[in-house]
Design a protein around this motif. Structure first.
Motif, PDB file in Angstrom:
ATOM      1  N   MET A   1      74.036  69.385  -2.690  1.00 22.60           N
ATOM      2  CA  MET A   1      73.673  70.680  -2.136  1.00 22.60           C
ATOM      3  C   MET A   1      73.036  70.465  -0.770  1.00 22.60           C
ATOM      4  O   MET A   1      72.346  69.460  -0.552  1.00 22.60           O
ATOM      5  CB  MET A   1      72.720  71.446  -3.055  1.00 22.60           C
ATOM      6  CG  MET A   1      73.297  71.786  -4.416  1.00 22.60           C
ATOM      7  SD  MET A   1      72.138  72.720  -5.442  1.00 22.60           S
ATOM      8  CE  MET A   1      72.111  74.281  -4.569  1.00 22.60           C
ATOM      9  N   ALA A   2      73.276  71.405   0.140  1.00 22.61           N
ATOM     10  CA  ALA A   2      72.711  71.300   1.483  1.00 22.61           C
ATOM     11  C   ALA A   2      72.415  72.697   2.007  1.00 22.61           C
ATOM     12  O   ALA A   2      73.064  73.675   1.628  1.00 22.61           O
ATOM     13  CB  ALA A   2      73.671  70.575   2.424  1.00 22.61           C
TER      14      ALA A   2
ATOM     15  N   ARG B   1      68.564  70.468   5.328  1.00 23.67           N
ATOM     16  CA  ARG B   1      68.061  69.843   4.107  1.00 23.67           C
ATOM     17  C   ARG B   1      69.240  69.450   3.235  1.00 23.67           C
ATOM     18  O   ARG B   1      70.247  70.160   3.174  1.00 23.67           O
ATOM     19  CB  ARG B   1      67.159  70.833   3.367  1.00 23.67           C
ATOM     20  CG  ARG B   1      66.321  70.232   2.250  1.00 23.67           C
ATOM     21  CD  ARG B   1      65.378  71.285   1.719  1.00 23.67           C
ATOM     22  NE  ARG B   1      64.581  70.816   0.609  1.00 23.67           N
ATOM     23  CZ  ARG B   1      63.744  71.583  -0.078  1.00 23.67           C
ATOM     24  NH1 ARG B   1      63.618  72.856   0.244  1.00 23.67           N
ATOM     25  NH2 ARG B   1      63.043  71.097  -1.076  1.00 23.67           N
ATOM     26  N   ALA B   2      69.147  68.320   2.561  1.00 24.56           N
ATOM     27  CA  ALA B   2      70.185  67.855   1.650  1.00 24.56           C
ATOM     28  C   ALA B   2      69.517  67.252   0.425  1.00 24.56           C
ATOM     29  O   ALA B   2      68.475  66.597   0.541  1.00 24.56           O
ATOM     30  CB  ALA B   2      71.086  66.819   2.327  1.00 24.56           C
TER      31      ALA B   2
ATOM     32  N   THR C   1      68.776  60.791   8.032  1.00 21.65           N
ATOM     33  CA  THR C   1      69.958  60.647   8.873  1.00 21.65           C
ATOM     34  C   THR C   1      70.845  61.881   8.795  1.00 21.65           C
ATOM     35  O   THR C   1      71.384  62.335   9.813  1.00 21.65           O
ATOM     36  CB  THR C   1      70.753  59.401   8.445  1.00 21.65           C
ATOM     37  OG1 THR C   1      69.927  58.240   8.563  1.00 21.65           O
ATOM     38  CG2 THR C   1      71.988  59.223   9.307  1.00 21.65           C
ATOM     39  N   LEU C   2      70.985  62.453   7.608  1.00 21.57           N
ATOM     40  CA  LEU C   2      71.838  63.630   7.453  1.00 21.57           C
ATOM     41  C   LEU C   2      71.345  64.796   8.303  1.00 21.57           C
ATOM     42  O   LEU C   2      72.135  65.632   8.748  1.00 21.57           O
ATOM     43  CB  LEU C   2      71.896  64.044   5.985  1.00 21.57           C
ATOM     44  CG  LEU C   2      72.940  63.331   5.114  1.00 21.57           C
ATOM     45  CD1 LEU C   2      72.878  63.832   3.683  1.00 21.57           C
ATOM     46  CD2 LEU C   2      74.337  63.530   5.674  1.00 21.57           C
ATOM     47  N   ARG C   3      70.034  64.878   8.532  1.00 23.00           N
ATOM     48  CA  ARG C   3      69.501  65.998   9.311  1.00 23.00           C
ATOM     49  C   ARG C   3      69.960  65.970  10.764  1.00 23.00           C
ATOM     50  O   ARG C   3      69.792  66.942  11.480  1.00 23.00           O
ATOM     51  CB  ARG C   3      67.976  65.983   9.261  1.00 23.00           C
ATOM     52  CG  ARG C   3      67.410  66.359   7.891  1.00 23.00           C
ATOM     53  CD  ARG C   3      65.898  66.243   7.902  1.00 23.00           C
ATOM     54  NE  ARG C   3      65.334  66.563   6.593  1.00 23.00           N
ATOM     55  CZ  ARG C   3      64.057  66.427   6.286  1.00 23.00           C
ATOM     56  NH1 ARG C   3      63.210  65.981   7.202  1.00 23.00           N
ATOM     57  NH2 ARG C   3      63.616  66.724   5.087  1.00 23.00           N
ATOM     58  N   ARG C   4      70.517  64.876  11.206  1.00 19.13           N
ATOM     59  CA  ARG C   4      71.022  64.799  12.570  1.00 19.13           C
ATOM     60  C   ARG C   4      72.435  65.353  12.704  1.00 19.13           C
ATOM     61  O   ARG C   4      72.965  65.478  13.795  1.00 19.13           O
ATOM     62  CB  ARG C   4      71.023  63.340  13.055  1.00 19.13           C
ATOM     63  CG  ARG C   4      69.691  62.650  12.934  1.00 19.13           C
ATOM     64  CD  ARG C   4      69.838  61.170  13.246  1.00 19.13           C
ATOM     65  NE  ARG C   4      68.622  60.423  12.963  1.00 19.13           N
ATOM     66  CZ  ARG C   4      68.567  59.095  12.928  1.00 19.13           C
ATOM     67  NH1 ARG C   4      69.652  58.388  13.166  1.00 19.13           N
ATOM     68  NH2 ARG C   4      67.428  58.473  12.663  1.00 19.13           N
ATOM     69  N   TYR C   5      73.082  65.633  11.574  1.00 22.25           N
ATOM     70  CA  TYR C   5      74.479  66.012  11.596  1.00 22.25           C
ATOM     71  C   TYR C   5      74.685  67.456  11.172  1.00 22.25           C
ATOM     72  O   TYR C   5      73.824  68.096  10.579  1.00 22.25           O
ATOM     73  CB  TYR C   5      75.282  65.123  10.628  1.00 22.25           C
ATOM     74  CG  TYR C   5      75.323  63.664  10.999  1.00 22.25           C
ATOM     75  CD1 TYR C   5      76.253  63.176  11.903  1.00 22.25           C
ATOM     76  CD2 TYR C   5      74.431  62.748  10.427  1.00 22.25           C
ATOM     77  CE1 TYR C   5      76.304  61.843  12.240  1.00 22.25           C
ATOM     78  CE2 TYR C   5      74.466  61.402  10.752  1.00 22.25           C
ATOM     79  CZ  TYR C   5      75.407  60.954  11.660  1.00 22.25           C
ATOM     80  OH  TYR C   5      75.456  59.640  11.983  1.00 22.25           O
ATOM     81  N   SER C   6      75.860  67.973  11.457  1.00 20.68           N
ATOM     82  CA  SER C   6      76.384  69.179  10.839  1.00 20.68           C
ATOM     83  C   SER C   6      77.634  68.765  10.067  1.00 20.68           C
ATOM     84  O   SER C   6      78.146  67.650  10.233  1.00 20.68           O
ATOM     85  CB  SER C   6      76.737  70.227  11.905  1.00 20.68           C
ATOM     86  OG  SER C   6      77.792  69.756  12.731  1.00 20.68           O
ATOM     87  N   PHE C   7      78.142  69.668   9.209  1.00 19.93           N
ATOM     88  CA  PHE C   7      79.343  69.320   8.461  1.00 19.93           C
ATOM     89  C   PHE C   7      80.522  69.062   9.394  1.00 19.93           C
ATOM     90  O   PHE C   7      81.416  68.284   9.071  1.00 19.93           O
ATOM     91  CB  PHE C   7      79.688  70.437   7.469  1.00 19.93           C
ATOM     92  CG  PHE C   7      78.900  70.368   6.190  1.00 19.93           C
ATOM     93  CD1 PHE C   7      78.998  69.266   5.355  1.00 19.93           C
ATOM     94  CD2 PHE C   7      78.050  71.390   5.813  1.00 19.93           C
ATOM     95  CE1 PHE C   7      78.271  69.192   4.187  1.00 19.93           C
ATOM     96  CE2 PHE C   7      77.315  71.324   4.651  1.00 19.93           C
ATOM     97  CZ  PHE C   7      77.423  70.216   3.826  1.00 19.93           C
ATOM     98  N   SER C   8      80.532  69.713  10.564  1.00 16.39           N
ATOM     99  CA  SER C   8      81.629  69.475  11.503  1.00 16.39           C
ATOM    100  C   SER C   8      81.611  68.045  12.040  1.00 16.39           C
ATOM    101  O   SER C   8      82.649  67.526  12.452  1.00 16.39           O
ATOM    102  CB  SER C   8      81.539  70.469  12.666  1.00 16.39           C
ATOM    103  OG  SER C   8      80.309  70.324  13.362  1.00 16.39           O
ATOM    104  N   ASP C   9      80.438  67.385  12.046  1.00 16.02           N
ATOM    105  CA  ASP C   9      80.362  65.983  12.464  1.00 16.02           C
ATOM    106  C   ASP C   9      80.879  65.041  11.382  1.00 16.02           C
ATOM    107  O   ASP C   9      81.290  63.915  11.690  1.00 16.02           O
ATOM    108  CB  ASP C   9      78.919  65.599  12.809  1.00 16.02           C
ATOM    109  CG  ASP C   9      78.338  66.432  13.933  1.00 16.02           C
ATOM    110  OD1 ASP C   9      79.101  66.750  14.868  1.00 16.02           O
ATOM    111  OD2 ASP C   9      77.150  66.772  13.867  1.00 16.02           O
TER     112      ASP C   9
END
Length: 758
Positions: free
Chosen positions: A465-466, A480-481, A495-503
């Motif tokens: 979930m995110a 948040r993930a 690390t995930l907070r630096r990305y979007s799903f498009s990345d």
């Protein structure tokens, strides 16, 4: 508790699990135990036997027995340390500590419940009780303290290597785990410029800073009493303050200050966010400080770190974090008043190391001169509006000349703070403040907006979930993930907070992502893992909260579809390819043949394109070799005497013969197709057990007969001979008609005498 632990009444219990029967090994844990044993023995001068090491306990009882023995013996200080795998009971979500025989599929009865450590520690007569957990989900221990726990009174401190939903880290190739390695380094090297004795709170603050800046799990602590401020170890880097010395010689000329230019820059910023960053940048470039931070007063009175310049690591760590107004008021009334500035020397400022104001600790040696700048000195420039209201505070650190600012530099900074307050007020009047504050405070607002029930469902959900932003420049950015998504993608939450799903999405699945990025959107796509691979997932979206302008946060459910996709791929492969020979199956042959033929016998333009799709997928009309249309030759071979051969030599020999025949047919067809030009590949399939059919496009009659002869010649040298026929597939017929006709011709040929027939 103003002294170090008493060696006679102190017990240290070090528990480490590095070898397992059902879990991955943790070789670094063994290094943790050996180094900590020697370190505590030396730092606290403990007698032999006062440090107990329990390496690789076999069952939970081994852990609880060792804890109880340490509790019974400790009267002054009790320290219990565990390193290993942290496991969660899927039924209760409670933390368990793995032992050698722990089974992740049966956590409740093979791993040690944390309560088995908590209960004895709560009842220990020791004045100081310290529990250190270096394992995954270790902060989950915070949620199981009893109402009457000793944490409610003086004497207990809980230090955890990771958050309750985060994993701990054992970096490959390093001798110690990430958390224990940094803790040991701090205890061995000490803190230059720090006090003679270091307390747990000071160690924790520096430990957290060092771990976060290295992109490692952020440690947690729980202490509701004063134990965190009691002396814990002697500071190995402590040096007594030097005797005052008289500095002779002409004073050094101060660096020229670019006050006017700096003030001009902050007035030209277009938005509140740009103004705040300009204030921080100009304080570094125009006033000779290495680090500058702008703390802005929020509507609720607290101060948020709105901009920072001079250190990218510090900017990533503390920007957007909040300090309470009470803590800031305390700072602005401490230390020395420098005509509107507030200077807090290191001799007083150490008491602020653990308040809730975000801060960045700099390292460095103590000053060599009386007016030298100490690494723990603090200088604040309050910004007041014309009517006297506090707008914010500029904090600066480490003058580049290494000395405390002189009278001219102080006046320049005070003037700069005055103009900065005016620039901020003007930016607010331009109506950008609210949007800027929303951007700066968005992550904290999202976290606070979640109710406890939602948090439980989010964090402990078995599927990923995110929460992502909707709209604006940061649309799609992950705020948040949960742990399941982190494990699925092999990436830590930080690390995930630096990305979007498009990345993260596979380039071929971008369109699917765009279609699903809305309320109720769902679809299947591939997301990138940290190791460079991609995993198939099913995503579905729903809105978490709304603002006046529309949806604000998007809740995305991510379900691992990898196994299902593998099963589908395997089913598709079995339906498409023959398991024995690797050729196409009869069903796939019929599909491909049907695609090659249309329902119209003639080749009139548009006859087979009633919807106008021919410009995108043109159809090649198939005819006989005597006409102008491209051809599609059908070569049908049947193995002679296969059933008697199979009965006589066995099924294995029969299968081997079929594989050899298939290989020879494939090789000859590949050789024919590679004769030059861009030619369509032939389709070769095995049907009815001992028959083979090849579809060869764009072949005239003479080359087709030559190809049949070559195939016949290739099959003569094998264990079995084959009969083959040649016919043509034309538009206006169906796949069933073509294969039915070729089968009739083949079986008719088999009735004719002769060793070879075509």
């Amino acid at each position: 508790m103003t002294a170090l632990p008493d060696p006679d009444g102190t017990r240290v219990l070090l528990i480490g699990a590095s070898e397992f029967t059902s879990l991955d090994g943790l070789s670094a844990v063994a290094g943790n135990l050996a180094l900590l044993r020697d370190l505590f023995t030396d730092l606290w001068k403990l007698p032999p036997g006062h440090v107990t090491v329990v390496a690789n306990p076999s069952i939970p009882r081994d852990v609880s027995r060792a804890v109880q023995e340490a509790v019974d013996a400790a009267t002054d200080t009790l320290l219990v340390y565990y390193a290993g795998h942290g496991l969660l009971d899927p039924r209760t979500g409670k933390l368990h500590l793995a032992t050698e025989t722990s089974d992740p599929k049966s956590v409740h009865d093979t791993a040690t419940p944390y309560e088995w450590i908590r209960w004895p520690v709560e009842k220990s007569p020791a004045m100081r009780r310290i529990v250190v957990l270096d394992c995954c989900y270790s902060a989950r221990a915070f949620g199981v303290q009893s109402a009457a726990a000793a944490l409610e009174v003086d004497g207990t401190y809980l230090l955890a290597a990771s958050a309750e939903t985060a994993v701990a880290l054992s970096p490959p190739g390093e001798p110690l785990t990430a958390f224990t390695g940094e803790l040991v380094t701090l205890m061995q090297e000490g803190m230059p410029g720090g006090p003679e004795y270091l307390d747990l709170d000071t160690l924790f603050t520096r430990l957290r800073t060092r771990l976060v800046t290295r992109d490692r799990p952020e440690p947690q602590r729980l202490c509701r009493n004063q134990l965190g401020q009691a002396p814990f170890i002697r500071n190995a880097a402590y040096t007594p303050p030097p005797e005052p010395t008289l500095v002779t010689g002409p004073p050094q000329a101060p660096e020229p200050l670019r006050t006017d230019q700096a003030i001009a820059e902050i007035y030209t910023a277009r938005s509140l966010a740009d103004t705040l960053q300009a204030i921080a940048d100009a304080a570094v470039s125009g006033f000779g400080y290495e680090l500058a931070c702008v703390n802005l007063v929020r509507p609720d009175g607290d101060l948020i770190v709105a901009a920072l310049a001079g250190n990218p690591a510090a900017e990533a760590l503390i920007t957007g974090r909040v300090g309470s107004r009470a803590s800031w008021d305390r700072r602005l009334h401490m230390g020395e008043d420098w005509s509107g500035l507030r200077f807090i020397p290191h001799t007083e400022g150490w008491v602020l190391n653990d308040d809730d104001v975000p801060q960045w600790h700099t390292e460095g040696p103590p000053p060599e001169h009386d007016d030298g700048w100490h690494p723990d000195d603090r200088l604040f420039a309050p910004m007041y509006a014309p009517h006297g209201e506090l707008v914010g505070v500029i904090s600066v650190d480490r003058p580049k000349d290494g000395r405390r600012p002189g009278a001219q530099a102080r006046e320049a900074l005070r003037t700069y703070a005055f103009h900065s307050a005016i620039a901020i007020s003007m930016a607010r009047l331009r109506a950008n403040m609210q949007r800027a504050l929303v951007r700066l405070d968005r992550e904290q607002t999202a976290l606070r907006a979640s109710e406890e029930s939602f948090r439980q469902a989010f964090e402990y959900a078995p599927a990923g979930m995110a929460i992502a932003e909707m709209g604006g420049d940061s649309h799609g950015r992950l705020l948040r993930a949960n742990d399941a998504l982190c494990r699925l993608l092999g990436r830590p939450q930080s690390t995930l907070r630096r990305y979007s799903f498009s990345d993260l999405v596979h380039p071929e699945d971008v369109d699917v992502l765009l279609r699903t990025s809305a309320e109720g959107g769902s679809g299947e796509l591939r997301l990138g893992r940290r190791d460079g691979s991609y995993v198939w997932v099913s995503v579905s979206n729903s809105v978490v909260a709304d603002t006046a302008d529309g949806p604000r946060f998007l809740l995305t459910h991510v379900v691992d579809m990898g196994e299902r996709k593998q099963r589908e791929s395997e089913l598709e492969r079995r339906a498409t390819l023959d398991e024995l020979t690797g050729l196409y199956t009869e069903s796939e042959l019929r599909i491909r043949l049907a695609r090659a033929l249309c329902d119209t016998p003639d080749a009139a333009p548009g006859a087979n394109d009633p919807y106008g799709l021919e410009p995108y997928a043109p159809h090649r009309h198939r005819g006989l070799p005597i006409g102008p249309d491209p051809t599609l030759a059908v070569l049908h071979f049947g193995v002679d005497g296969f059933k008697p051969y199979n009965a006589r030599h066995g099924r294995a020999a029969g299968d081997a013969a079929l594989v050899e025949i298939a290989g020879r047919l494939r090789n000859e067809l590949d050789r024919e197709r590679s004769g030059g030009g861009d030619r369509e590949p032939a389709v070769l399939a095995r049907i009815r057990g001992d028959e083979f059919v090849a579809l060869v496009p764009d072949l005239d009659k003479a080359p087709a007969e030559t190809l049949v002869a070559r195939l016949r010649q290739a099959l003569r040298t094998g264990p079995l001979e084959a009969t083959g026929i040649l016919c043509w597939a034309t538009c206006g017929t169906t796949a069933d008609q073509v294969l039915g006709r070729s089968g009739e011709l083949l079986h008719g040929r088999k009735l004719l005498p002769g060793p070879t027939r075509t």
